[in-house]
Design a protein around this motif. Structure first.
Motif, PDB file in Angstrom:
ATOM      1  N   GLY A 119       6.222  -6.542 -14.391  1.00 28.51           N
ATOM      2  CA  GLY A 119       4.911  -6.913 -13.979  1.00 28.51           C
ATOM      3  C   GLY A 119       4.451  -8.441 -14.307  1.00 28.51           C
ATOM      4  O   GLY A 119       3.520  -8.961 -13.958  1.00 28.51           O
ATOM      5  N   THR A 133      15.646  -7.404 -10.424  1.00 26.88           N
ATOM      6  CA  THR A 133      15.541  -7.244  -8.749  1.00 26.88           C
ATOM      7  C   THR A 133      16.768  -6.686  -8.231  1.00 26.88           C
ATOM      8  O   THR A 133      16.641  -6.114  -7.179  1.00 26.88           O
ATOM      9  N   THR A 141      13.912 -11.169  -2.053  1.00 29.49           N
ATOM     10  CA  THR A 141      13.343 -11.498  -3.136  1.00 29.49           C
ATOM     11  C   THR A 141      14.342 -12.770  -3.923  1.00 29.49           C
ATOM     12  O   THR A 141      15.476 -12.789  -3.405  1.00 29.49           O
ATOM     13  N   SER A 197       8.887 -10.250  -1.448  1.00 30.07           N
ATOM     14  CA  SER A 197       8.115  -9.674  -2.515  1.00 30.07           C
ATOM     15  C   SER A 197       8.495 -10.576  -3.887  1.00 30.07           C
ATOM     16  O   SER A 197       9.637 -11.020  -4.036  1.00 30.07           O
ATOM     17  N   TYR A 248       8.896   0.981 -11.393  1.00 28.50           N
ATOM     18  CA  TYR A 248      10.099   0.285 -11.904  1.00 28.50           C
ATOM     19  C   TYR A 248      10.115   0.865 -13.199  1.00 28.50           C
ATOM     20  O   TYR A 248      11.235   1.218 -13.777  1.00 28.50           O
ATOM     21  N   GLU A 284       7.481  -9.469  -6.745  1.00 29.13           N
ATOM     22  CA  GLU A 284       7.198  -8.581  -7.779  1.00 29.13           C
ATOM     23  C   GLU A 284       8.259  -8.446  -8.644  1.00 29.13           C
ATOM     24  O   GLU A 284       9.496  -8.581  -8.272  1.00 29.13           O
ATOM     25  N   THR A 285       8.066  -8.141  -9.958  1.00 29.01           N
ATOM     26  CA  THR A 285       9.078  -8.196 -10.694  1.00 29.01           C
ATOM     27  C   THR A 285       9.096  -6.619 -11.573  1.00 29.01           C
ATOM     28  O   THR A 285       7.789  -6.151 -11.697  1.00 29.01           O
ATOM     29  N   PRO A 293       4.660 -12.305 -13.839  1.00 29.13           N
ATOM     30  CA  PRO A 293       4.834 -13.203 -12.536  1.00 29.13           C
ATOM     31  C   PRO A 293       6.203 -13.959 -12.598  1.00 29.13           C
ATOM     32  O   PRO A 293       6.738 -14.208 -13.901  1.00 29.13           O
ATOM     33  N   GLY A 307       6.098  -5.123  -1.093  1.00 26.93           N
ATOM     34  CA  GLY A 307       6.909  -4.679  -2.013  1.00 26.93           C
ATOM     35  C   GLY A 307       7.454  -3.433  -1.918  1.00 26.93           C
ATOM     36  O   GLY A 307       7.191  -2.678  -0.870  1.00 26.93           O
TER      37      GLY A 307
END
Length: 475
Positions: free
Chosen positions: A267, A414, A381, A261, A301, A263-264, A269, A296
């Motif tokens: 949100g 992460t 990740t 993933s 989060y 994803e952070t 990138p 994800g």
């Protein structure tokens, strides 16, 4: 000058030379001291030097452990070493000399290592960068203008520069994996309570674990074999391992289901170079026969980190209160650094209801995260959203703490979920940026399943080797 080829060996390699009589522990100690004295002025990795004690230890009878005669550093946070000061990077909460070894330190000694000194850490291990008013900044041997990560930045900088082949480190929100990623090392955040708790009050809510950063996978595995297991009085114990972790490194991981993933938590990138490294890792894994797919964790989060901030702030304030009770006074102005002062004051303002809402919400979301792993074996990740930032850009002593928070959020995010759930999570130095800085990829396993991660790490170490990469600060 000591043993000339000292830095070319990992810890097990050096111990093998000692056991065969090809080099003495005393020679290894002198080689380590020479490298510390040569590079520490630039890096600021070692903050307490115990050279005379190390020389005396090396000249005596060492335990016949897997790391017999290998020089080693202890992080200046949590772990106690008899007769050594413990500062936690703070001007307020300092111990002039501990009266006993922590159980983990006793296990390190039984493994055969020779303790040389203590490594740099930020105040109370709070930020993801190693810098404090008490101990100063720690820099990256790949480029001293850049950070070594935190809070085990001293351990990582010293190991990457060849001062020691591996070093004690701890991880409460990413503090093993982040420095490993910054400095091009192997960094395993082990399962919660896999090794003995070092903090007297368990000051990190069980988030924090203690292990090592190393240049090779086998050193990480062998040291965990030497130190795992509960100590008397520990309230919780990690499930027992099926067999030696060192043996797992040579085993095939089989065909794993690996979710990846980008994803952070924010949100936003991740930058294209880091995304490209992630895609490259996924392709490498596919080429090795693993089932690799994008998925994800499916968590909120914002709620997760809101819960953690409430729980951690109240807990940190209670931790400082223990020091207040011990010293018989409150911190004087300037004795706590900016981040510690803010956290102490924030925790004092919270109600019990707010604190326990945080604890409860973390428990609820931990179940959600752990349930997600029913669909895959390993979660991939990047460790960070960028390679190691510049020291002057990510400065915990800057006047504008809100700006520092924003910069940290743009860099990290992460790593913490594995601390909340207690899962093992591993950083591997698979790639480098165009500027020559290490890029770490993070592999998180199911609860108590370090074995699968060590098998996968052993496979990747052979397929995408990093052992021959050397930072500019090396020779």
């Amino acid at each position: 000058m000591g043993f000339a080829d000292y830095a070319e060996y990992d810890g097990l390699g050096l111990a093998g030379l000692v056991k065969r009589g090809e080099v003495s522990p005393a020679e290894l100690v002198e080689a380590a001291i020479e490298r510390i004295e040569r590079h520490n002025g630039v890096l600021g990795a070692v903050v307490h030097k115990a050279y005379d004690e190390a020389r005396q230890t090396a000249a005596g009878d060492l335990p016949d452990g897997p790391f017999e005669g290998v020089p080693f550093l202890i992080k200046d946070l949590g772990a106690q070493v008899k007769g050594w000061p413990r500062t936690s990077g703070s001007r307020f909460a300092q111990t002039p000399a501990d009266t006993t070894d922590s159980e983990l330190v006793r296990r390190y000694r039984a493994a055969g290592v020779v303790l040389l000194g203590k490594s740099n850490t930020p105040e109370f291990g709070i930020p993801g960068v190693t810098q404090s008013e008490r101990l100063g900044p720690c820099r990256n041997p790949w480029n001293p203008d850049h950070i070594s990560g935190g809070s085990s930045g001293g351990a990582a900088s010293a190991t990457a520069a060849g001062m020691v082949p591996l070093a004690h480190a701890s991880d409460g929100l990413g503090s093993i994996r982040i420095p490993a990623a910054c400095c091009g090392l192997v960094g395993m955040k082990i399962t919660r309570d896999r090794t003995p708790i070092c903090e007297v009050s368990d000051g990190a809510l069980g988030f924090s674990v203690h292990h090592v950063v190393s240049r090779t996978v086998r050193d990480s595995a062998a040291m965990l074999d030497a130190t795992d297991g509960a100590q008397p009085g520990d309230p919780f114990q990690a499930p027992a391992k099926a067999g030696p972790y060192l043996a797992e490194v040579e085993k095939s991981p089989g065909r794993l289901r690996i979710a990846w993933s980008a994803e952070t938590p924010s949100g936003r990138p991740i930058p294209e170079p880091m995304l490209a490294a992630l895609h490259r890792t996924a392709e490498l894994l596919k080429g090795l026969g693993h089932e690799v797919f994008e998925q994800g964790l499916g968590i909120d989060y914002r709620t997760l980190y809101r819960a953690q901030s409430l729980a951690s702030a109240s807990n940190f304030s209670a931790n400082v209160k223990r020091w207040v009770d011990l010293l018989g006074r409150e911190p004087e102005p300037g004795e706590l650094g900016p981040l510690a002062q803010r956290a102490y004051e924030a925790g004092q303002k919270l109600t019990g209801q707010q604190a326990f809402w945080g604890f409860q919400q973390l428990r609820l979301m931990n179940r959600q995260i752990l349930s997600a792993f029913e669909a895959f074996d390993v979660y991939l990740t990047p460790v960070m959203s960028t390679p190691a930032p510049r020291v002057d850009w990510l400065d915990p002593l800057m006047d504008d703490l809100r700006e520092f928070d924003r910069r940290q959020a743009a860099t990290y995010g992460t790593t913490p979920p594995a601390n909340f759930t207690g899962q093992p999570s591993l950083s591997l130095p698979l790639w480098q940026s165009d500027e020559g800085l290490p890029v770490g990829m993070m592999f998180t396993g199911r609860f108590a399943d370090e074995a699968t991660l060590y098998r996968l790490a052993g496979q990747l170490e052979k397929e995408a080797p990093w052992k021959d990469r050397r930072p500019p600060i090396w020779n």
